[in-house]
Structures are given as C-alpha cells and as structure tokens.
Design an enzyme around this catalytic site. Structure first.
Site, PDB file in Angstrom:
ATOM      1  N   LYS A   1       4.753  13.108 -11.527  1.00  0.00           N
ATOM      2  CA  LYS A   1       4.443  12.183 -10.434  1.00  0.00           C
ATOM      3  C   LYS A   1       3.218  12.691  -9.675  1.00  0.00           C
ATOM      4  CE  LYS A   1       6.807   9.878  -6.519  1.00  0.00           C
ATOM      5  NZ  LYS A   1       8.061   9.853  -5.720  1.00  0.00           N
TER       6      LYS A   1
ATOM      7  N   SER B   1      13.900   7.852  -4.139  1.00  0.00           N
ATOM      8  CA  SER B   1      12.712   7.590  -4.950  1.00  0.00           C
ATOM      9  C   SER B   1      12.787   8.058  -6.394  1.00  0.00           C
ATOM     10  CB  SER B   1      11.474   8.214  -4.300  1.00  0.00           C
ATOM     11  OG  SER B   1      11.013   7.375  -3.265  1.00  0.00           O
TER      12      SER B   1
ATOM     13  N   SER C   1       9.907   5.333  -5.106  1.00  0.00           N
ATOM     14  CA  SER C   1       8.484   5.450  -5.310  1.00  0.00           C
ATOM     15  C   SER C   1       8.075   6.063  -6.653  1.00  0.00           C
ATOM     16  CB  SER C   1       7.875   6.296  -4.178  1.00  0.00           C
ATOM     17  OG  SER C   1       8.385   7.627  -4.235  1.00  0.00           O
TER      18      SER C   1
END
Ligand code: ZN
Lengths: 494, 484
Positions: free
Chosen positions: A78, A177, A153
C-alpha cells in the site's frame, strides 16, 4: 480456492528449485498487466526493484543459503508505507513526487523474508475513505464489478489480490481499511493487535489506531505474512515488547471447544443488507458444526464507536498532516511569504475529504471544544474497551459482519460522507480497542458480490483468529472467480 | 530599580538545552556548531512515517534537575503542541503539558530568599531559521534557510512561581539555577550559545498589595544583562502606564537588545491555540523507582551545599562582602573544591579563597585541570613564607600553564623565599644600619615602614615577602617598646 498461486505454494516451489523467483515475478508482472488497465490497483509499479530482489532470492537458492519464509513471493505494498527510493504518495498530490530515504519496518521485514515488492497500491488519500475514490490519482475498481468500488482505504491492495494478479499485499487499517475492502473484494484481510506490527515508516493517518496487516487469498497466506512482519521494533515506541505468537502453527487448530459470540450489533444493525446478514448466520452455523459453541451476545456500546472514531481519528490526523507545509519536501506552491506559501500548498495539495477531516480534527481539539469532543470521545473509547472486556468474559472470539453492505457503485457515496462513514461501522470498534480482527470471504449476496464475515478477538489472540478463520474458509460457499481476473500459473515457460 | 511605592511580580521560564549525547527522540548527535543540517535524520526532520523514541539520558538529566530543585518526580505524559512554524519539522512540538515529569520544588538563592518551582518538563527544541535577503535582515528577506541540527535537541523548561520581586532577584535566580544545571551535568550553562533561554512573566502592583496585576510575557532574554535590562524596562513601563491611569494589556513582548526596550509581539486575542493533545506515538513515562533512587543517590554536590561548605571554612553560616563575591566566583567556575582542599591541608582559607578567586579564576579552564595536590602545595609554600605573594603568583602561572611540582618550579625560576629566621636577621642588620630612622619609626613615624621594607628588599634582592617584613618590623618595635 484461490485464483493465482498462493504465497505458500510459491515459496515452496522456489525453495524446492521447481521454479525460480525471477520466473514467478515475470508471471506476476504479466498478470498485473492483464488487469491493471481495468482496475487501476497501482500508483507505482516497481519491476526493476522487484527483479533485483527476485534475482537476490535466486542467488540464495543457487548458493544453498537459508531462505526466508516468503522467498520469491511477489507482494504489493500500500502506498502509505515508505519504500526507500520509490515514490510513496499516500495517493495525494502533496506527496506525489516524494521518495522516502528509508523502508518502513514492515516492508524491510517482508524483503528480509524473501518477498519481492512489485509495486505500490492505490488508496484513499492518506487512507481517509472507504472506497479508494478519494485517491488523487483516480479510483481503483472492484474485480467483481468494475462499476463498483473495491472498498477502502486499502482498495488497491484488495483488488489486486482479488483479481489474482498478486498473491499477497500489505494494507493498513485505521477504522477498517484492510477488512472492509477485503470483504468487498472477496479476499482475506487481517488487522493485527495495535502494536503487533511496527508503524515505523507507515505514513500516519491516526497514530493511535493505525495498524499494518495482510491481505491475501487464503488465511494461511495472511498468517504467513503476519508472522513475517510482526514483532517488536525499537523504532516504534508503541510496538509491543512481547509480540504476537506465530499464527502459522494455529492454522489447523480448529474451533472445537471455542466459545464464539455472535454479536447482535454486528448482525442486526440498521442498514445491513439481508444477503450479508444471511451469510453471517451461515458462518455461525459452520463454526458450530466444527465444534464451537456459538451464543448470541450483545455489546450495545459498539454503536458509539463511529462517532468517537470520527473525532479521535480526525483530531490525530489534523496534527499528523500538519507537516505537509511545502517547507521541506513534497509539493510547494509559492506565495508572498511563508504563511501564504503554506496555505496555498495545502489548499492545492489536499483533496476535499482530507481537508474535511483536518477541519473536523482541528475543531475537536480547539480550546473550548476539547472537552466536549476529543476528551469525550476518549471516554467513549474507554467504554468500548470495557464493553469488549465484558464480552470476552463470555466468549473467546466474536463474530459479525465485516460491512453492512457488499460493494457499492462508484460515486454512490462520494457526495454523502456520512453514508460513506457508515461503511466502517462494524470495523471501527476493534480499532478503538486496539484488538485484532479478521475478515474472511463467505460466499456472495444474491447479486454475486462477495460477502465478508468478521472474527474479532482480544489483544494478541491472532492465533485464535487464524484457527477460526481457517475453519470458515474451509466451510465457506465457493466464491466464483471475478470477471476481471488474471490468468497466471506457477512456472511460466522460459 | 523598581519605582518607589510599587512591587514587581515576576515568574521565569528557563529553557535549558540538555547536554545529552544524542537528541531527544532520535540517534542524531546533540552538538552545537556543526555545519547546517548535518545532524539530521528522518525522525528529527519529521519525515512522513518516522516515529519518536525517547532518549533515556534526557529523562535521567530531567530527573537530576527535578531532584536538585526539590521537585517530586511524577509519572508524565508527552503532548503535542500544534502550530505552524518552518523551524519545526512536524509543525507540532512534542512537549509535556498537564502531566510534567517534575513538580513542586524550590530554589533558595544565595541571599536566603526562596523561589518556588512550579514544574520542570521535557520537550524538543526547534531548528533555526536565517533570513537571507538583499538587506540581510528579516524584513525584505528574499528567502530563508533553516538549519535543523537543533531540531529535536532535548530541553527542560523550568517554570518558577511568581515569587521574584525585582530584576536583580531574577538575575540571582537565573545565576543560581545555572549553577544547579551545570553542577548536575544537565547543561553547559552557556547563555551566549542559547543553552539557556529565559522568558519572563511580569506584572506590577502597589507595594503591600496582594492582588496580581495583568501580566506580560517578555521573550528573548538571552543573557543575564538582557534579563536585568528587559525586566527593569518592563516594570517601569507597566508602572508608567498604571500611574498614567492606563491599563496594562496582556500580551507577549519581545526584548529589543539594541534599543533596550520591550515591544509588543502579539496580544492575548492573537495568542496561538496550541490544541494540545496526548502524543499517540509515545507511551506514558514512568521512571521505575529503582532508577529514580539511583539518580538521587548519585547527585553531585549542588551550589548551595558547596557555598555552605566554603562558609564553614571560615566558621561562618554565610559569607558576606568581598568574601561572598570571591566565593560566588569560585562556585560559578567550579573551583571551590581547590579552596576546600587547600583549607583542609592547613592553608589559611582567606588565602586559599583569594588566590583561587583571583589568580586561578583568571585561567579557570586550566585551573579546573590542575593537580589539586600541586595547587595545595603551592599555597602552603606561600603560607609558610617560603614564597612571597609575588613569587607564589609567578609559580602559579607556571603551574597552571605547564603543571609540575611547585617547589621544582620555584627553584627553576630562582624564586627561593627567606624563612622567618633569615628574614629576622636581615631586618636586624637594616635596623642596626639606620638607628636614627628606627628611633623615628618607633616614635610612630609610620611611613618609615616603607623605607625599612625597601632596605630589606634591596639586601634580599626582592626575595623577601613584604607582608612578613612588615610583620617582623612590628614585632621588633613592640619588643623594644615593651623593654624596660
Ligand atoms: Zn535525528
């Protein structure tokens, strides 16, 4: 069932010499290429770095040197985790050109375990969002339906694993997330105990809530990744000295004799889709069938989680994001003096959701409002911790839905922040308590969209989560492959 | 001076840079004067993703300061103090707020007055900006350069109670506090390098009143001299306002060194809202009792105790006048141990204090390095008349510069004093050679003492000790006067 080769299969094949890490990598890059145009999972691809890492693994194999547990396994990271020399943007214009001089501890540990970093995945800007739509670089799409969001996210990480293009990915979870996009994309997502994985090099959103964790095709792979990155780090003062027990060994432990509480507030809540609720009830039956005692429990305080979270997280974010001021790195928009330069930089560099949360957080901490908002939210946080403690007197694990709904269409909630925030209503309480939780795919709703069920555990009980998660995985209805999927087999021809 | 009929009420905040090896939250060296931005890393530059880790040595020094000031050492919490400033890499400062490490102590000043200490807390320093422009001044600067070497250097902020009543007392407080900070090893005490920085909260009231007036905070008091000048100006300014029937406005003021005045910086309404909240990247700080006890047990002697020890050499509770000044000099320079060593070896404490506060203090750096045994031996030679005062100073200069044995140095330099017997016979010779002058001297013509001393010096080629000659002349005259 998994689409791409699993991490454990790859590591075993590399270790045995059946396939070279470099060949695995080329297959993976090809698989990414097949889906990336439709899904937009990555902010940055790092084929050169990955090739060097894969060659290093191959050299170790050739030399008969000891190999790490993830030797040759491609991993997506990420883009809010620092990677030395590789742009790390948080999907924000303000950091679009920034290259960290150092690796996040979680990334460094992955590489030390033999993993190969193929790229940096898209996220909601600074991890603020539940759909990956607030990314400054455009949204990521759900492989099960590209007109729908992957959740967020960690949407890029979830989507790329779901599409079978990369077997493993790192995500971060501040209010859900990792678990929410895992549920919406039909993959496994684990949020570890706060302090189990170092936050060093994780670009902070809300420091007291952020945790790094795995997204994977299988519970086994998630456990392997967690084992590789967990453990005390002297660079993170909130890193737990004792660390999590290895999860890998708990995979086959089963649930016989475990007491599992089916949490009413995570099943019967207003706004939960019937298709989701049905799957959670199926999961409860599956656990009971495997020997667990499943009892309904009620934890009414969980309903307080969302409002408390939306004071605490923005408050911390308002302070964490102050440093993006154009003075030292990242975007700078010139002005007549320093104040104007800072104001213009921040106005141009942050998107609307980030600005909204900075405003919220600034307000919550302001003189005269602190007690009513921030301090009150911290008291609520304590209430939630106590409520969990009481629940864990009756149950070893708790069970509920990961999200109230399955994947929603792009654009459906962008204009309605409250509706968007409700997407995390089931995941937020564990972040407030600092506990671990696992989302496991458990079939689909009537529309064929994946449903995730969530297992919650007390601090450091990750092995129990993994044991129960493996049971759910084995008993889950088969998940059909997504329409957007890579075709990738181990051992591509040379 | 405080205007008649008025009383100043002053509280001081002293920021002390700790002399740690590394910075407060990272491993960068804590060193003054390095080339800009050479002692920096992701943590002290506040790069995204970096996290602070607390420096144990800084905590220990903060505890030393607290214990030296009689504070309680409490479990404490770090907070973030949020405000935008280019000097500050994270745009917040990690500091302590409502739960500081040291609380409720006091500092007793040399004059016996007592100033309460409200708290002392740990925090990180900021970087330093230099504004560069055509004019070379802040206004109209073309750009600014920031040096982050100082960013993250550990500070302890020591907050006094508003117990200080004059600029001179404020000066004495800071001087005494500096002595404590140097003694504990917490600080090098160098105000000119910014190691100690002082802010003052000042208000005034009618003498005898116990109501607190509106206060102003005065910043940029970076030497003892500025402190006194700024406080005297600020007190006079506030008294002037009140006497003219105008109110004092609560505000932050800056001391302008060049003009010797304080000028308004920002009003209460413009004050920052720092939005303090607990620093989530650090855990609560609770030094374990064993550590605290070990620190307490290894505290070095503090200025007050050392001052007392000097007074006791003279059999006094407290020194007064020039001796007190000499004592302050040797305390400040850390040379009091030499005085004590000499006195304990039988040297007259007045002689030991004078030589140390004057000649040794003039070369303090060398004096701190001198072998105490050699120093004491030299003072004994002077005391016993083996060296005159002038000779002793010559030998001392050599001893401080190159070390060695004072007796060897004296011999090498041909500085051999006369013992009392030899001196007495020279005096007898001189008296015999000048009977008329001696009669006049015995009759009370005191100025002839100089004549006789000069004669003795001539015969001894300057080797005699003038004081001993005077003493011998006096003894001889007294003996003759007493004779039948
Ligand atoms: Zn540093």
């Amino acid at each position: 069932m998994s689409l791409a080769p699993t991490a454990s299969a790859i590591a075993a094949a590399v270790r045995s010499g059946e396939v070279r890490a470099s060949e695995v990598l080329e297959g993976c890059l090809e698989a990414i290429d097949q889906v990336e145009g439709q899904l937009g999972c990555f902010v940055t691809l790092t084929p050169e770095l990955a090739r060097a890492q894969a060659e290093a693994v191959d050299a170790q194999v050739a030399a008969g040197a000891p190999l790490g547990p993830l030797a040759g396994v491609p991993v997506a990271v990420k883009d809010n985790l620092c990677t030395a020399g590789v742009p790390t943007t948080c999907s924000s214009r303000i950091l679009a050109s920034w290259r960290p001089p150092y690796d996040a501890t979680a990334v460094a540990r992955l590489v030390a375990a033999g993993a190969v970093v193929v790229g940096k995945t898209n996220l909601d800007e600074f991890a603020m969002g539940s759909s990956t739509e607030t990314s400054a670089f455009g949204p990521t799409r759900n492989p099960y339906d590209p007109s729908r969001v992957p959740g967020g996210s960690s949407g890029g990480s979830a989507a790329v694993v779901a599409a079978g293009a990369v077997p493993l990915a790192l995500g971060t979870d501040t209010g859900g997330s990792i678990r929410q996009p895992a549920a919406l994309c039909g993959v496994v997502g684990l949020k570890p105990t706060y302090g189990a994985v170092s936050r060093y090099g994780l670009i902070a959103f809300a420091s007291s809530l952020d945790q790094v964790g795995p997204l994977a095709q299988t519970v086994e792979d998630a456990a392997a990744l967690l084992d590789a990155i967990a453990g005390h780090d002297p660079m993170d003062s909130t890193s737990l000295p004792e660390g999590v027990l290895p999860c890998h060994r708990a995979l086959d432990r089963g649930v016989a004799g475990l007491r599992i509480g089916l949490v009413r507030e995570l099943v019967e809540a207003e706004g939960i889709e019937p298709g989701v609720r049905r799957r959670v009830e199926d999961a409860a039956e599956a656990l009971a069938a495997a020997g667990a005692t499943v009892e309904p429990v009620s934890v009414p305080e969980l309903a307080l989680g969302l409002p408390a979270y939306y004071l605490i997280a923005p408050a911390e974010a308002s302070s964490n994001l102050a440093r993006y001021d154009g003075v030292r790195y990242g975007l700078r928009v010139d002005g007549a003096d320093v104040e104007e330069m800072q104001a213009r930089t921040r106005a141009a560099g942050f998107g609307p959701e980030v600005k909204r949360r900075i405003l919220l957080g600034t307000y919550a901490l302001s003189a005269g409002y602190y007690d009513a908002y921030y301090a009150q939210a911290q008291r609520v946080r304590t209430l939630i911790v106590r409520a969990f403690e009481r629940a864990y007197e009756q149950a070893d694990l708790l069970l509920g839905a990961t999200t109230p709904t399955t994947a929603f269409p792009l654009g459906a909630k962008v204009e309605d922040p409250l509706a968007m925030y409700l997407s995390d209503v089931f995941t937020i309480p564990t972040n407030l308590a600092g506990h671990p939780a696992l989302s496991v795919p458990f079939g689909t709703d009537d529309a064929g969209l994946p449903v995730g069920v969530q297992l919650l555990a007390p601090a450091l009980a990750e092995p129990s989560l993994v044991a129960a998660g493996a049971v759910l995985e084995r008993s889950a209805p088969a998940l059909p492959p997504p329409p957007v999927a890579a075709s990738w087999r181990l051992g591509v021809p040379r | 001076m405080t205007p008649a009929g008025w009383e100043a009420v002053i509280g001081l905040e002293v920021h002390c840079e700790l002399r740690t090896r590394t910075k407060l939250f990272c491993g960068c060296r804590n060193e003054f004067g390095a080339p800009p931005n050479t002692h920096v890393c992701p943590v002290c530059l506040g790069l995204p993703g970096s996290l602070p880790v607390l420096n144990r040595q800084a905590v220990e020094l903060a505890m030393r300061i607290g214990l030296a000031l009689g504070c309680r050492i409490e479990p404490s919490v770090f907070h973030r103090k949020n405000y935008f400033y280019p000097d500050m890499p994270k745009d917040y400062q990690i500091s302590q707020y409502d739960e500081p490490i040291c609380v409720e102590g006091a500092l007793t000043l040399p004059d016996g007055s007592r100033v309460g200490i409200v708290r002392a807390h740990l925090e990180e320093d900021t970087g330093k900006t230099s504004h560069i422009g055509e004019s070379g001044r802040i206004h109209g600067a073309g750009y600014a350069l920031v040096d982050y070497n100082r960013a993250g250097v550990p500070l302890v902020e020591i907050v006094s109670a508003p117990d200080i009543r004059s600029a001179q007392q404020a000066r004495a407080y800071v001087a005494e506090l500096r002595g404590v900070l140097v003694a504990t090893g917490a600080s090098d005490g160098r105000m000119e390098e910014g190691s100690l920085r002082v802010d003052a909260n000042v208000s005034v009231r009618r003498a005898g009143s116990d109501v607190l007036g509106t206060r102003c905070e005065v910043k940029n008091l970076n030497s003892l001299r500025s402190l006194v000048r700024a406080l005297e100006h600020e007190v006079a300014r506030q008294v002037g306002l009140l006497e003219a029937g105008q109110p004092v406005v609560q505000e932050t003021r800056h001391f302008d060194e060049d003009r010797g005045v304080t000028v308004a910086l920002r009003s209460k309404e413009e004050a920052f809202d720092y939005r303090y909240f607990p620093e989530p990247d650090l855990v609560a700080l609770a030094p374990e009792p064993a550590w605290r006890e070990a620190v307490a047990a290894s505290q070095p002697p503090l200025p007050a105790a050392r001052r007392q020890a000097l007074a006791e050499l003279f059999g006094a509770a407290r020194l007064e006048g020039p001796r007190a000044e000499q004592a302050e000099t040797v305390l400040e320079l850390g040379l009091d141990a030499l005085v004590r060593a000499a006195a304990e070896a039988g040297v007259d404490p007045a002689l030991a204090l004078a030589r140390t506060a004057n000649e040794a203090a003039a070369q303090a750096e060398a004096a701190r390095q001198v072998d105490p045994g050699a120093y004491v031996a030299l003072l004994r030679m002077e005391q016993e008349g083996r060296l005159s005062a002038t000779q002793a100073k010559t030998v001392l200069a050599e001893l401080l510069q190159h070390g060695g044995d004072p007796a060897d140095i004296a011999e090498r330099l041909g500085l051999v004093g006369l013992d009392r017997g030899a001196l007495a016979s020279v005096v007898a010779e001189v008296v015999a050679a000048h009977p008329e002058e001696w009669s006049r001297f015995c009759a009370g013509e005191e100025k002839l003492a100089g004549f006789f001393t000069g004669q003795v010096m001539r015969r001894t080629r300057g080797q005699a000790d003038g004081k001993l000659v005077a003493a011998e002349l006096a003894t001889r005259r007294a003996a003759e006067a007493g004779a039948p």
